[in-house]
Design an enzyme around this catalytic site. Structure first.
Site, PDB file in Angstrom:
ATOM      1  N   SER A 271       0.859  -1.190   0.000  1.00  0.00           N
ATOM      2  CA  SER A 271       0.000   0.000   0.000  1.00  0.00           C
ATOM      3  C   SER A 271       0.888   1.231   0.000  1.00  0.00           C
ATOM      4  O   SER A 271       2.033   1.184   0.462  1.00  0.00           O
ATOM      5  CB  SER A 271      -0.890   0.009   1.256  1.00  0.00           C
TER       6      SER A 271
ATOM      7  N   TYR B 123      -2.525  -1.478  10.271  1.00  0.00           N
ATOM      8  CA  TYR B 123      -2.603  -1.665   8.819  1.00  0.00           C
ATOM      9  C   TYR B 123      -1.337  -1.126   8.157  1.00  0.00           C
ATOM     10  O   TYR B 123      -0.712  -1.802   7.335  1.00  0.00           O
ATOM     11  CB  TYR B 123      -3.836  -0.960   8.260  1.00  0.00           C
TER      12      TYR B 123
END
Length: 255
Positions: A139, A152
């Site tokens: 990401s 995350y």
């Protein structure tokens, strides 16, 4: 990674980026098998998209991964691409830590331990192929932290470093390691995010990814233009501004 003539297993592809990528890879001339935990979603995918294979898998369960590996390889011994796509994104407030640990552990199990287990399970058959690929999914938040998703962010940073290191170890084998680095993309990863106007439209994202895969078959990372703001803040020397934009009012600049 060549753009077609592959046999591809994508666990965690019953919705969002995973499903969209699976459909486009199938359209490009690949055999595609999607994996998911919920049988009703797998049945829906199979009914709506003839030609897409399905396998039930819970990537948080080591036994389920082993069983899925056996099933996939039995049905598709020519399998040469693995894309561990399953992931969760949970909001956490560590200033009020009650319940945070449970959320953090679930995120680590899904986003980090799941891909590690999948790669471990599928690497032997991939190594037996003359041309194989592992495509990890990190990401933009692996490179610039979003304040509300600390675990995350951490798992995606770990996936980035795992990808970098596996690429070194597998350099003299038939297995290529590619890291897909998405920006914020409209999907159902958190409630309402599929309608977030500041996130990249899903179809637009997949279009750019497919173009990059076709034009850059030897790429180490697949980076659409939108993610480079986050990816290269430290390189440009404006990381503080990137983090401020990502976590402040100038949200559009961070997408």
């Amino acid at each position: 990674m060549r753009i077609n003539r592959n046999t591809i297993f994508i666990p965690g592809a019953t919705s969002g980026i995973g499903l969209a990528l699976a459909l486009r890879l199938h359209e490009a001339g690949n055999t595609v098998i999607v994996g998911g935990r919920r049988t009703e979603l797998l049945e829906q995918v199979a009914a709506q998209h003839p030609g897409i294979g399905t396998v039930r898998i819970d990537t948080t369960d080591a036994g389920s991964i082993a069983a899925a590996r056996t099933e996939v390889i039995a049905r598709h011994p020519e399998l040469n691409v693995l894309i561990p796509m399953a992931g969760i994104m949970r909001l956490e407030d560590w200033t009020s830590p009650e319940g945070v640990l449970e959320s953090a552990e679930a995120t680590v199990t899904t986003n980090l331990l799941g891909p590690i287990r999948l790669i471990s399970a599928f690497l032997p058959p991939l190594l037996a192929q003359p041309d194989a690929t592992i495509m990890t999914v990190s990401s933009g938040l692996a490179f610039a932290p979003l304040r509300v998703t600390p675990t995350y962010n951490a798992t995606k940073a770990a996936i980035h470093m795992l990808s970098e290191t596996l690429r070194l170890q597998l350099a003299d084998t038939s297995v290529q390691v590619i890291e897909l680095v998405p920006p914020s993309v409209q999907s159902d990863i958190i409630p309402g995010h599929q309608d977030d106007p500041s996130a990249m439209p899903l179809d637009e994202y997949i279009d750019e990814v497919m173009t990059l895969l076709e034009s850059q078959p030897d790429a180490a990372e697949i980076q659409v233009e939108r993610v480079k703001f986050l990816r290269y803040g430290e390189v440009r020397g404006d990381q503080e501004q990137v983090i401020a934009a990502l976590n402040g009012t100038d949200v559009l600049a961070a997408r």
